[in-house]
Design an enzyme around this catalytic site. Structure first.
Site, PDB file in Angstrom:
ATOM      1  N   SER A  77     -21.699  11.406  34.589  1.00  0.00           N
ATOM      2  CA  SER A  77     -22.564  12.569  34.763  1.00  0.00           C
ATOM      3  C   SER A  77     -24.021  12.142  34.631  1.00  0.00           C
ATOM      4  CB  SER A  77     -22.231  13.622  33.699  1.00  0.00           C
ATOM      5  OG  SER A  77     -23.083  14.746  33.831  1.00  0.00           O
ATOM      6  N   GLY A  78     -24.834  12.521  35.609  1.00  0.00           N
ATOM      7  CA  GLY A  78     -26.241  12.137  35.631  1.00  0.00           C
ATOM      8  C   GLY A  78     -26.528  10.856  36.360  1.00  0.00           C
ATOM      9  N   THR A 119     -24.592  13.804  43.223  1.00  0.00           N
ATOM     10  CA  THR A 119     -24.905  14.941  44.104  1.00  0.00           C
ATOM     11  C   THR A 119     -26.019  14.592  45.079  1.00  0.00           C
ATOM     12  OG1 THR A 119     -24.198  16.501  42.384  1.00  0.00           O
ATOM     13  CG2 THR A 119     -25.593  17.355  44.141  1.00  0.00           C
ATOM     14  N   ASN A 157     -27.669  15.720  32.331  1.00  0.00           N
ATOM     15  CA  ASN A 157     -28.061  15.860  33.736  1.00  0.00           C
ATOM     16  C   ASN A 157     -28.725  17.214  33.912  1.00  0.00           C
ATOM     17  OD1 ASN A 157     -28.383  15.651  36.458  1.00  0.00           O
ATOM     18  ND2 ASN A 157     -26.219  15.468  36.970  1.00  0.00           N
ATOM     19  N   SER A 169     -26.354  19.126  37.055  1.00  0.00           N
ATOM     20  CA  SER A 169     -24.984  18.631  37.009  1.00  0.00           C
ATOM     21  C   SER A 169     -24.062  19.547  37.800  1.00  0.00           C
ATOM     22  CB  SER A 169     -24.511  18.540  35.561  1.00  0.00           C
ATOM     23  OG  SER A 169     -23.161  18.143  35.492  1.00  0.00           O
ATOM     24  N   SER A 170     -23.207  18.958  38.636  1.00  0.00           N
ATOM     25  CA  SER A 170     -22.215  19.731  39.382  1.00  0.00           C
ATOM     26  C   SER A 170     -21.075  20.087  38.441  1.00  0.00           C
ATOM     27  CB  SER A 170     -21.680  18.914  40.570  1.00  0.00           C
ATOM     28  OG  SER A 170     -22.706  18.625  41.473  1.00  0.00           O
ATOM     29  N   GLY A 191     -18.518  13.622  37.212  1.00  0.00           N
ATOM     30  CA  GLY A 191     -18.338  12.291  36.648  1.00  0.00           C
ATOM     31  C   GLY A 191     -17.693  12.337  35.280  1.00  0.00           C
ATOM     32  N   GLU A 197     -17.159  12.394  31.484  1.00  0.00           N
ATOM     33  CA  GLU A 197     -17.972  13.052  30.474  1.00  0.00           C
ATOM     34  C   GLU A 197     -17.381  12.799  29.092  1.00  0.00           C
ATOM     35  OE1 GLU A 197     -19.637  16.832  33.085  1.00  0.00           O
ATOM     36  OE2 GLU A 197     -18.244  17.171  31.422  1.00  0.00           O
TER      37      GLU A 197
END
Length: 1219
Positions: A309-310, A314, A356, A359-360, A582, A584
């Protein structure tokens, strides 16, 4: 002669059993008609020993489809010699048996293929997306498996570096790697000088070789001489500091998040990669490769973007979509609509987390469909596991979904009034974390872009209003409060502003909403019993309603987007872009992180399967020499999640079905059944840990069961079904109790099914992997944390991929394909050879080094850059063939062209002859009609010439006769003189007369020829003179027309000037008369105007003039001495003088044009043009002078006399004062 096989019992491998079964099955069939092809000896690698090899069956044959076929006779199990009889090949090996201890050791290795442990997993009935495909593959240990042999002994290479005192990497006491140069060695100690000048003592075991400086910053990590951890980290850091965030690691693209804008994107960059002007690693380059492979092979492609994540997944997906939209843009607007979906997806599916800012919180698979022409025909978006719990619960420092903050900040006043919106700080669902803004993000501007995206996606205003209405209703639901009514903590809903606004926006009654939130109905037989909820039950019910409304709204948006993007054209192929959450690991990890990390485990398995497992399995199954590269397989971790009935998901679903189950009972059950699993770790309290591929994560089971059930009571479904809001009533009707079977499934089961479907879909595509890396945890630009980057590289298997790619054979082709493409490189015809022999012959013909290729049973395997070499040789051969064909075709074309020219010339000669004959036949008629005057003139001239010549000849003949007679008389007289000879007075002989006549005739003919030439010359001169005369006449007519035009113009201008003068005279006369009547005496003492009379000699008093303005003609005839001429008089003189000048000049030009003048005017046209310019200039100046004179006269007649008088007296007074 074939040696007999040993009768001693030998342990048979699964491949031997398969071959034996094939032999038994085919014994009843007809005998093989063709002898099997000879299998050439495969070259051995320089870096390792050849593996043990089993002999091939005598009737081994490679079919057209690349598979094994034919009848198997037997398998040799002892040492035999290779004997070739005719075209039948009997292959022997030194040792075909693998010792039992080594075989067992290999089978027990983690991640080794064909082992008993792997076969047990493959034969199990556990749910696995690859079970069906794996069961179809042949089972058993590969032929001649060898134990792993290290490629390079580090001790030897480090010894070399120590002896040469080269640059190395040394591991310091804090675990970090530093570069330095070996200074000296002493026993087991090595002194290394670091880059900062410090000298450290490092054991040789903590040293790794460093790459030369020339390799710093290479774009492909495969180009590094040493693929150790510090070298890879250093190269990535070097490129990161230079804003080169993309690197290659074999088949994988590495993207490091810069946390800032870098100049690597835009239309210019897209054009450069599209036109092959740039070949640096980039997401554009990978997308272009996928596009070209789809158009060339007709197979679907996929871009799999993964990372923590981050890490920038995306943004990378958005850049890939933009590039594909630019490639497939057909002008129909489909690509624009596809890109606008990003705005909606980010607003409704992204949120700020601790790691993030964007973040999605859901996974998505974007399928972009293309036509056979490469144009985008449509698209489809699939979503996975939206984190609905974020709507009602937000952690510290995080935000809910972006759309809530955008609505509160950017909605216009009219919309806010309609929705009764307040600031984001007023809503409980948003103010839990005290985080309302994101640095550098304008939520109001984002809301405007969101509305524009709605319009571009053709979502009507009515639907947009309902979307915003549902969002506002969710916010007001969070503000609904409860109050306890008894000691048992039963509650009722407070009828406040929140309840009124929520019911109004949901378009249902406030009473119905109160009842649904505070009570729930229990069906007992045929009766319904209402039971009041406790405070926690009411809060959970309220939050469940909010999550249900938001989830249904998100699903409805996806349906509308897919309807819009669904193209009507036939799809040639598609490119899938997978952008999923991602890995986490937070301080508190809940059910959402549990599902997210499970999905990442499955994606990592897909990565390992394609880049590690299948690669090595194919090498071993095709029988090439290969030393395995070990890697950490995460199949056991996936089994922990998926295995039935004792997997995490199975136990979670089982516990969710018990009404009285709690989170604590779930943990106890997990510890009881999974405590022996090495990937499961029990924790105290309500937590448990899982050892993922990216590290260990501890999960808190608080809320696990409730989130897995995701309940929504029937009271809420009935409430929403009765709503007048179309979106709420439509989606809630699909969730009625007793509806589809999927509605009764748990969230974990649904997610697992979606994930398996996704894996099957990706298996049918050619994958392209993008690994996104996060350089630091603080999300700051320019910061590079080596330990964090190394952890990500090791977890995602990048190092193993690079080692396999370096040692492996990335290019492979079946023997049929290889022979069909490169057989033309052989010097002799090869139709009689089979594909395998033909492939080997091609490789030997091109002198490809043995370590650069290997020949398998069905394919040819080539190392990196060998295909390029083969293609270069093939291109040269084709160019040579094309050159020969060009020469032959050119010669043939030229020969054919000359034949055509000869035929055309012959045809033209016939045509021209026929035309000449026809023209000759028609000439008499034409001459009689058209050429009679010309013929008459010619006849006249000829007759004249003949008469002249005949007259001259007659006169000459007469003179000759006269002379002859005279000479005869002289001869007669001479007879009378004595002493004269008689021969002298004889008549001239006839021969002399004839000779004289011939001489005279030749002379006459010469003179006739000269006369004809002079006559022709005179005719030419006459014709030239006629042309000159005609030209002079034409020019004269032009001169006459020009002169007439000029005369008319001058006359008109003269008339205009005379009229102007007459008008001036009349006005002057009228002014004089007026002046005489008003003041009979005028004195012209002013120096501004001229005086007609002379002044007094003393200059003291002016002379009196009876008529201050006499007639102009009188003034002209009798000018006063000593006075200035009047302006009008001067103008009149100038007019007369210029008139005379222009008339004389015109006459001279006319005379010069007619040729009567002998003056100096050589070019009448030029003289006429100059005269015209002079006349126009003079006319312009003369008109200006007339206007000036008129103004002066006008001033003179209106009070200038008084001014002059005052000026005169002022001068007299000044003189007196000075005296």
């Amino acid at each position: 002669m074939m040696l007999s096989a040993s009768s001693a019992p030998v342990t048979r491998s699964s491949l031997e059993e398969m071959l034996e079964s094939l032999r038994q099955r085919d014994e009843a069939l007809e005998r093989a008609k063709d002898l099997p092809p000879a299998l050439p000896a495969r070259p051995t690698s320089r870096a390792r020993l050849p593996s043990a090899r089993l002999s091939l069956p005598t009737d081994f044959k490679v079919g057209a489809n690349g598979r094994l076929e034919g009848k198997v006779e037997s398998i040799l199990e002892s040492k035999v010699e290779s004997v070739v009889l005719g075209s039948k090949l009997l292959v022997s090996v030194d040792d075909i048996r693998v010792e039992e201890p080594k075989r067992k050791e290999l089978e027990c290795r983690i991640g080794s293929f064909g082992s008993r442990k792997m076969r047990k997993v493959m034969d199990s009935t556990d749910s696995n997306p690859y079970v069906q495909e794996m069961n179809q593959q042949c089972r058993g240990s590969p032929i001649g498996s060898m134990p792993t042999i290290n490629e390079v002994e580090w001790e030897d290479s480090i010894g070399y570096f120590i002896r040469k005192k080269l640059s190395v990497w040394c591991q310091l006491s804090n675990g970090m790697w530093a570069s330095g140069k070996i200074q000296s060695t002493s026993g087991d100690e090595t002194y290394v000088a670091l880059a900062n000048g410090n000298v450290v003592n490092v054991p040789p075991g903590q040293l790794l070789p460093a790459n030369p400086e020339i390799l710093d910053g290479v774009d492909d990590l495969m180009q590094l001489s040493y693929l150790n951890d510090p070298s890879v980290l250093h190269n990535l850091k070097y490129r990161f500091t230079e804003d080169m965030i993309y690197s290659k690691a074999g088949p994988v693209l590495i993207a490091v998040n810069p946390f800032k804008d870098v100049p690597l994107y835009g239309n210019n960059a897209m054009d450069a990669y599209r036109q092959k002007d740039m070949d640096w690693p980039h997401v554009y380059a990978l997308a272009n490769t996928a596009y070209e492979q789809m158009m060339r092979d007709g197979k679907n492609q996929s871009l799999i973007i993964s990372g923590e994540s981050g890490a920038g997944k995306t943004e990378t997906a958005k850049y890939a979509m933009k590039y594909l939209a630019a490639l497939g843009g057909g002008g129909g607007g489909m690509e624009v609509e596809m890109l606008q979906t990003n705005c909606l997806l980010e607003a409704f599916g992204n949120a700020k987390t601790l790691r993030n800012k964007n973040s999605s919180r859901f996974g998505k698979l974007i399928e972009i469909h293309f036509t056979s022409l490469g144009k985008i025909s449509g698209a489809k978006i699939q979503t996975f596991l939206l984190e609905k719990s974020r709507v009602v619960q937000v952690g510290d420092g995080e935000r809910s979904y972006h759309v809530f903050y955008q609505l509160c900040s950017g909605a216009p006043s009219l919309l806010k009034e309609k929705l009764n919106l307040k600031a984001a700080t007023e809503y409980k669902y948003l103010n839990q974390s005290e985080c309302f803004e994101i640095d550098g993000v304008d939520d109001a501007l984002k809301f405007q872009k969101l509305q524009e995206a709605f319009d571009l996606l053709r979502i009507c205003k009515e639907d947009q209003a309902q979307v915003f209405q549902i969002l506002a209703a969710i916010l007001w639901l969070g503000n609904i409060k409860f109050q306890t009514i008894d000691n048992e903590n039963h509650v009722e809903v407070l009828a406040d502003e929140a309840l009124a606004n929520a019911s109004k926006l949901m378009k249902c009654t406030a009473q119905g909403l109160m009842v649904a939130l505070s009570t729930h109905k229990i069906r007992a037989g045929s009766d319904n019993i209402s039971k009041i909820k406790t405070l926690q039950q009411a809060i959970d019910a309220r939050d469940a309603l909010a999550k249900f409304m938001y989830g249904n709204l998100f699903d409805w948006l996806m349906e509308q987007i897919n309807k819009l993007l669904d193209g009507n054209q036939n799809t040639w192929g598609s490119i899938n872009i997978l952008d999923i959450y991602g890995f986490e690991s937070f301080k508190k990890n809940s059910f959402e992180q549990f599902c997210i990390n499970y999905a990442n485990e499955r994606l990592q398995q897909h990565f390992n399967r394609h880049l590690l497992k299948l690669e090595q399995e194919e090498y071993e199954e095709d029988g090439i020499d290969w030393t395995k590269v070990d890697f950490e397989d995460n199949q056991e971790c996936l089994d922990l999640f998926e295995k039935k009935p004792l997997g995490l998901l199975s136990l979670l679903d089982e516990e969710s079905n018990f009404p009285n189950a709690t989170d604590l009972t779930l943990v106890n059950k997990l510890n009881k059944h999974l405590n022996i699993n090495p990937f499961f770790k029990g924790q105290r309290g309500r937590a448990f840990g899982v050892r993922h591929y990216a590290g260990e994560v501890v999960y808190d089971t608080n809320g696990f069961l409730e989130k897995n059930r995701d309940p929504l009571h029937s009271d809420f479904i009935q409430l929403l079904s009765s709503s007048n809001c179309k979106l709420l009533s439509l989606k809630s009707s699909l969730s009625q109790p007793g509806g589809p079977e999927s509605s009764t499934q748990s969230v974990g089961t649904k997610f697992k099914a979606q994930l398996f479907k996704l894996m099957h879909q990706l298996e049918n595509t050619t994958p392209h992997f993008i690994r996104c890396l996060k350089p630091n945890k603080k999300q700051l630009p320019g910061m590079y944390e080596e330990d964090l980057v190394l952890q990500q590289l090791l977890c995602c298997g990048i190092m193993e991929v690079m080692r396999i790619a370096r040692a492996g054979y990335p290019s492979r082709m079946t023997h049929q394909e290889f022979a069909a493409r490169y057989a033309l490189l052989l010097p002799e015809p090869s139709e009689h050879l089979d594909p395998l022999s033909m492939s080997v012959a091609v490789l030997k013909q091109l002198n490809v080094l043995p370590e650069m290729y290997q020949v398998g049973y069905t394919k040819v395997y080539l190392r990196t850059a060998q295909i390029a070499r083969l293609e270069e040789q093939r291109t040269k051969a084709l160019r040579g063939v094309i050159s020969v064909q060009n020469c032959f075709r050119g010669s043939k074309a030229r020969r054919h062209f000359h034949e055509l020219i000869d035929g055309a010339t012959t045809l033209q000669s016939f045509v021209r002859g026929e035309n000449a004959r026809r023209k000759f036949d028609s000439m008499p008629k034409t001459c009689n009609v058209n050429t009679l005057p010309v013929v008459n003139e010619q006849l006249t001239a000829i007759i004249c010439l003949q008469s002249v010549i005949r007259g001259w000849l007659t006169r000459k003949q007469l003179n000759d006769k006269y002379k002859l007679r005279q000479s005869s008389q002289d001869n007669t007289n001479s007879r009378r003189k004595p002493g004269r000879k008689i021969s002298e007075v004889k008549v001239m002989p006839q021969e002399q007369i004839e000779e004289l006549q011939s001489t005279l005739l030749a002379e006459l003919q010469k003179r006739v020829v000269k006369a004809e030439q002079s006559l022709a010359h005179r005719d030419e001169e006459n014709a030239a003179l006629r042309e000159q005369v005609e030209e002079y006449e034409k020019r004269w007519s032009e001169y006459e027309s020009k002169m007439k035009t000029m005369e008319e113009t001058w006359q008109m201008q003269m008339t205009s000037l005379q009229a102007s003068l007459a008008t001036a005279r009349k006005s002057l006369a009228a002014d004089n008369l007026t002046l005489q009547q008003q003041s009979p005496r005028h004195y012209y003492d002013s120096e501004d105007y001229p005086s007609i009379g002379s002044r007094t000699p003393g200059g003291s008093t002016p002379r009196k003039i009876p008529n201050s303005m006499p007639d102009l003609r009188v003034a002209k005839e009798q000018p006063t001495n000593g006075a200035r001429a009047h302006p009008v008089t001067t103008l009149l003189r100038e007019f007369e003088q210029q008139t005379q000048n222009f008339e004389s000049n015109c006459k001279a030009i006319v005379d010069a044009g007619s040729g009567n003048s002998s003056g100096s005017i050589l070019n009448p046209d030029e003289a006429l043009r100059r005269l015209k310019n002079q006349f126009e200039i003079w006319t312009k100046n003369y008109k200006a002078k007339l206007r000036e004179a008129k103004q002066r006269l006008h001033k003179l007649s209106h009070g200038e006399n008084h001014k002059g008088r005052r000026g005169w007296w002022a001068k007299i007074g000044a003189k007196m004062l000075t005296k």
